[in-house]
Design a protein around this motif. Structure first.
Motif, PDB file in Angstrom:
ATOM      1  N   UNK A 136      97.521 -66.821  12.552  1.00  0.00           N
ATOM      2  CA  UNK A 136      97.897 -68.090  11.930  1.00  0.00           C
ATOM      3  C   UNK A 136      96.841 -68.495  10.912  1.00  0.00           C
ATOM      4  N   UNK A 137      97.280 -69.009   9.768  1.00  0.00           N
ATOM      5  CA  UNK A 137      96.360 -69.605   8.788  1.00  0.00           C
ATOM      6  C   UNK A 137      95.813 -70.901   9.369  1.00  0.00           C
ATOM      7  N   UNK A 138      94.484 -71.052   9.386  1.00  0.00           N
ATOM      8  CA  UNK A 138      93.853 -72.239   9.962  1.00  0.00           C
ATOM      9  C   UNK A 138      92.964 -72.908   8.929  1.00  0.00           C
ATOM     10  N   UNK A 139      92.451 -74.085   9.267  1.00  0.00           N
ATOM     11  CA  UNK A 139      91.491 -74.757   8.399  1.00  0.00           C
ATOM     12  C   UNK A 139      90.239 -73.907   8.279  1.00  0.00           C
ATOM     13  N   UNK A 140      89.656 -73.872   7.077  1.00  0.00           N
ATOM     14  CA  UNK A 140      88.457 -73.068   6.842  1.00  0.00           C
ATOM     15  C   UNK A 140      87.307 -73.538   7.728  1.00  0.00           C
ATOM     16  N   UNK A 141      86.555 -72.588   8.294  1.00  0.00           N
ATOM     17  CA  UNK A 141      85.382 -72.946   9.082  1.00  0.00           C
ATOM     18  C   UNK A 141      84.327 -73.573   8.192  1.00  0.00           C
ATOM     19  N   UNK A 142      83.478 -74.457   8.723  1.00  0.00           N
ATOM     20  CA  UNK A 142      82.382 -74.994   7.923  1.00  0.00           C
ATOM     21  C   UNK A 142      81.397 -73.898   7.547  1.00  0.00           C
TER      22      UNK A 142
ATOM     23  N   UNK B 157     102.316 -68.325   9.576  1.00  0.00           N
ATOM     24  CA  UNK B 157     102.128 -67.087  10.327  1.00  0.00           C
ATOM     25  C   UNK B 157     101.889 -65.947   9.339  1.00  0.00           C
ATOM     26  N   UNK B 158     100.995 -65.037   9.697  1.00  0.00           N
ATOM     27  CA  UNK B 158     100.592 -63.952   8.809  1.00  0.00           C
ATOM     28  C   UNK B 158     100.756 -62.633   9.552  1.00  0.00           C
ATOM     29  N   UNK B 159     101.315 -61.628   8.879  1.00  0.00           N
ATOM     30  CA  UNK B 159     101.418 -60.291   9.462  1.00  0.00           C
ATOM     31  C   UNK B 159     100.953 -59.267   8.445  1.00  0.00           C
ATOM     32  N   UNK B 160     100.490 -58.138   8.948  1.00  0.00           N
ATOM     33  CA  UNK B 160     100.020 -57.068   8.065  1.00  0.00           C
ATOM     34  C   UNK B 160     101.145 -56.611   7.145  1.00  0.00           C
ATOM     35  N   UNK B 161     102.316 -56.426   7.722  1.00  0.00           N
ATOM     36  CA  UNK B 161     103.442 -55.923   6.932  1.00  0.00           C
ATOM     37  C   UNK B 161     103.840 -56.894   5.825  1.00  0.00           C
ATOM     38  N   UNK B 162     103.892 -58.194   6.161  1.00  0.00           N
ATOM     39  CA  UNK B 162     104.292 -59.193   5.161  1.00  0.00           C
ATOM     40  C   UNK B 162     103.272 -59.295   4.030  1.00  0.00           C
ATOM     41  N   UNK B 163     101.975 -59.271   4.377  1.00  0.00           N
ATOM     42  CA  UNK B 163     100.933 -59.355   3.347  1.00  0.00           C
ATOM     43  C   UNK B 163     100.972 -58.116   2.458  1.00  0.00           C
ATOM     44  N   UNK B 164     101.153 -56.933   3.070  1.00  0.00           N
ATOM     45  CA  UNK B 164     101.219 -55.695   2.291  1.00  0.00           C
ATOM     46  C   UNK B 164     102.392 -55.723   1.318  1.00  0.00           C
TER      47      UNK B 164
END
Length: 441
Positions: free
Chosen positions: A59-65, A20-27
C-alpha cells in the motif's frame, strides 16, 4: 533525465495514499520488466513510500520523516496496550519519554515522576492524583476504574487517564519494547544528518554554462563533481572530470553532463550510501528531494567520517547487540585467522530448541567484522554469506568459532568461518565483505 529506477520511484510517490501496488501493475504502467519494478518497490518500502501489510498487500503510505524516527505518544500507547481513555484526551498527542511503576509509597514515587512520563498503577487513587499533579499521565492496569476526581484533574491538566485490562508487568514490558525500538531507530544515522546543504557554499552549474566555466569552478580539486540544475533548482545532471576530458572549453555542460546521475535522498542510511559510493567509484553524490530539487551534496569523506564516529553504544538492544555481548575472543593459530567462543542462551534458540539460523548468521557476521576491525578495517559490509549447517546446536552449548582468511585486499575480503560444538563441526560459512575504507592500526 532520471533513470528508469528513479522514474518508477517518482511514479510510486505520485500515487494517492492508500493505493494498492503490485509488481505486475507497476511493470505494465512503466513499461519495464517485473524484476525492475520489484527492485523499485523494495526500495520504496525501505524509504517509507509503501508498506506491505499481511493479507492486504503493498500500500502507498505517507512518507516517513527524514530521520526515520516515530516518537511514542500517549495516543500510540493506547493502541499498544489495548487501553481506553477515561479522561484527559486533549493530551493524547503528547510524547512519552519514560514510564514509572506505581508500586511505592507516594513519597518514594515522587522523585521518579517527571513530565512526559506515564505512571502505571492499579486502583490507587493517591498515586493517580500524585502523577497528574506532577505532570505525568496515568495508565490504570487490571481493568480497574477510577474516581470522578481523578478524571476531572486529567481533563484540567490535559493529561490522559487511561485504562487497560492487562496487568502491570505486561504493560511495562510492552512500553519498554516500544521505547527500545524507538532508541534503536535513533541510532540509525541518515544522510540528513551529514550532507552539505546548498546554503553552505555548494557550487552548482547551469546547462548553458561551458567546460571553461566548470574548470574555473573546479579550481584544481581532483574530487570535484558539479551538480547541474535548472533555474528552479531541479537537478538535471552531474559533471565530473571524466565528462570534460578532451572537450573544448566552449562546449556546453548540457552536452557532456551525465543525465542519469545517481542521487540520494536525505532519509537513506549512511552505510548504504557509502556502499553505493564505493561500488560506483563516486566521491560526491547530489542529495535531492522527491521532486528532484537539489538540496545539497554528500561527499565520500563525510560518509566515512560519520561511519568512523559510529560507536557500539546502541541505546536499544538488537539481536546483533545480544550476540556481540555473548562472544569472547580466543587465542588464534595465526595472524591471518581469529577465534571466538560463546555459550548459547534462550534468546538465540528457535521454537525447536536449537540455535536459530538467523542467529548463526549473526555470529558469523560478528566474528568476521570483529576480525577486520582489529585489522584496522572499520567500515565493513557483508556482501555475500553462504552458510551450511551440518548439525543442530543445543541450548547452553559452547560454540567455538574460527575465522580463516582466504583473500584480503584494499577493497574486498573473503573468509571461511567454522562453528564447532561438542568437538564436532556444526556449521561452515563462506563470506565476502566489502571494505569501505582502511584506517591505520
Amino acid at each position: 533525465m532520471a533513470t528508469k529506477h528513479e522514474q518508477i520511484l517518482a511514479y510510486i510517490g505520485s500515487l494517492p495514499v492508500g493505493s494498492k501496488i503490485s509488481v505486475r501493475a507497476v511493470a505494465r504502467e512503466q513499461h519495464v520488466s517485473e524484476g525492475t519494478a520489484y527492485r523499485a518497490i523494495k526500495e520504496a518500502e525501505t524509504t517509507g513510500l509503501v508498506s506491505t501489510i499481511e493479507r492486504v498487500g503493498t500500500i502507498r503510505i505517507e512518507q516517513k520523516p527524514l530521520n526515520n524516527i516515530d516518537s511514542l505518544t500517549f495516543r500510540g500507547l493506547l493502541s499498544l496496550t489495548d487501553a481506553k481513555v477515561l479522561g484527559g484526551s486533549a493530551g493524547l498527542p503528547k510524547h512519552l519519554d519514560k514510564f514509572v511503576i506505581g508500586a511505592m509509597t507516594p513519597d518514594e514515587m515522587l522523585r521518579y515522576i517527571t513530565k512526559n512520563s506515564v505512571v502505571i498503577v492499579g486502583n490507587r487513587e493517591d498515586a493517580q492524583m500524585l502523577a497528574l499533579q506532577n505532570g505525568a499521565a496515568v495508565l490504570i492496569t487490571g481493568g480497574f476504574a477510577t474516581t470522578d476526581r481523578v478524571i476531572r484533574l486529567g481533563n484540567e491538566m490535559e493529561l490522559p487517564v487511561m485504562q487497560t485490562a492487562h496487568d502491570t508487568f505486561t504493560v511495562a514490558t510492552m512500553i519498554n519494547r516500544a521505547l527500545s525500538d524507538q532508541a534503536i531507530k535513533q541510532d540509525i544515522l541518515t544522510i540528513a544528518a551529514i550532507y552539505t546543504p546548498l546554503s553552505d557554499d555548494v557550487q552548482t552549474g547551469a546547462p548553458d554554462q561551458t567546460v571553461a566555466d566548470f574548470t574555473k569552478l573546479r579550481a584544481g580539486r581532483n574530487d570535484f563533481a558539479l551538480p547541474i540544475v535548472t533555474p528552479t533548482g531541479r537537478l538535471v545532471g552531474m559533471v565530473g572530470k571524466k565528462q570534460v576530458a578532451g572537450k573544448k572549453p566552449s562546449t556546453l555542460l548540457e552536452r557532456v553532463m551525465s543525465k542519469d546521475a545517481i542521487t540520494v535522498r536525505p532519509y537513506l542510511g549512511v552505510t548504504a550510501v557509502g556502499h553505493m559510493m564505493q561500488g560506483n567509484g563516486l566521491s560526491v553524490l547530489p542529495v535531492v528531494d522527491d521532486d528532484w530539487h537539489l538540496l545539497g551534496i554528500v561527499t565520500r569523506g563525510a560518509v566515512y567520517s560519520a561511519l568512523a564516529e559510529l560507536g557500539s553504544s546502541s541505546q536499544g538492544t538488537t539481536i546483533a547487540d545480544s550476540v556481540a555481548a555473548a562472544v569472547t575472543p580466543a587465542p588464534s593459530e595465526s595472524p591471518q585467522s581469529a577465534a571466538y567462543t560463546l555459550v548459547t542462551t534462550p534468546m538465540m534458540m528457535n521454537k525447536l530448541g536449537t540455535l536459530s539460523f538467523g542467529v548463526t548468521n549473526e555470529i558469523v557476521n560478528y566474528a568476521v567484522t570483529h576480525f577486520l576491525n582489529a585489522e584496522g578495517r572499520r567500515n565493513v559490509l557483508i556482501e555475500q554469506l553462504s552458510l551450511h549447517a551440518f548439525r543442530p546446536i543445543q541450548l547452553e552449548a559452547t560454540i567455538h568459532v574460527t575465522v580463516k582468511t582466504l583473500e584480503l585486499n584494499s577493497h574486498t575480503a573473503v573468509f571461511e568461518v567454522a562453528l564447532s560444538a561438542d568437538g564436532m563441526l556444526a556449521a561452515l560459512a563462506l563470506t565476502t565483505c566489502q571494505l569501505l575504507e582502511r584506517t591505520t592500526r
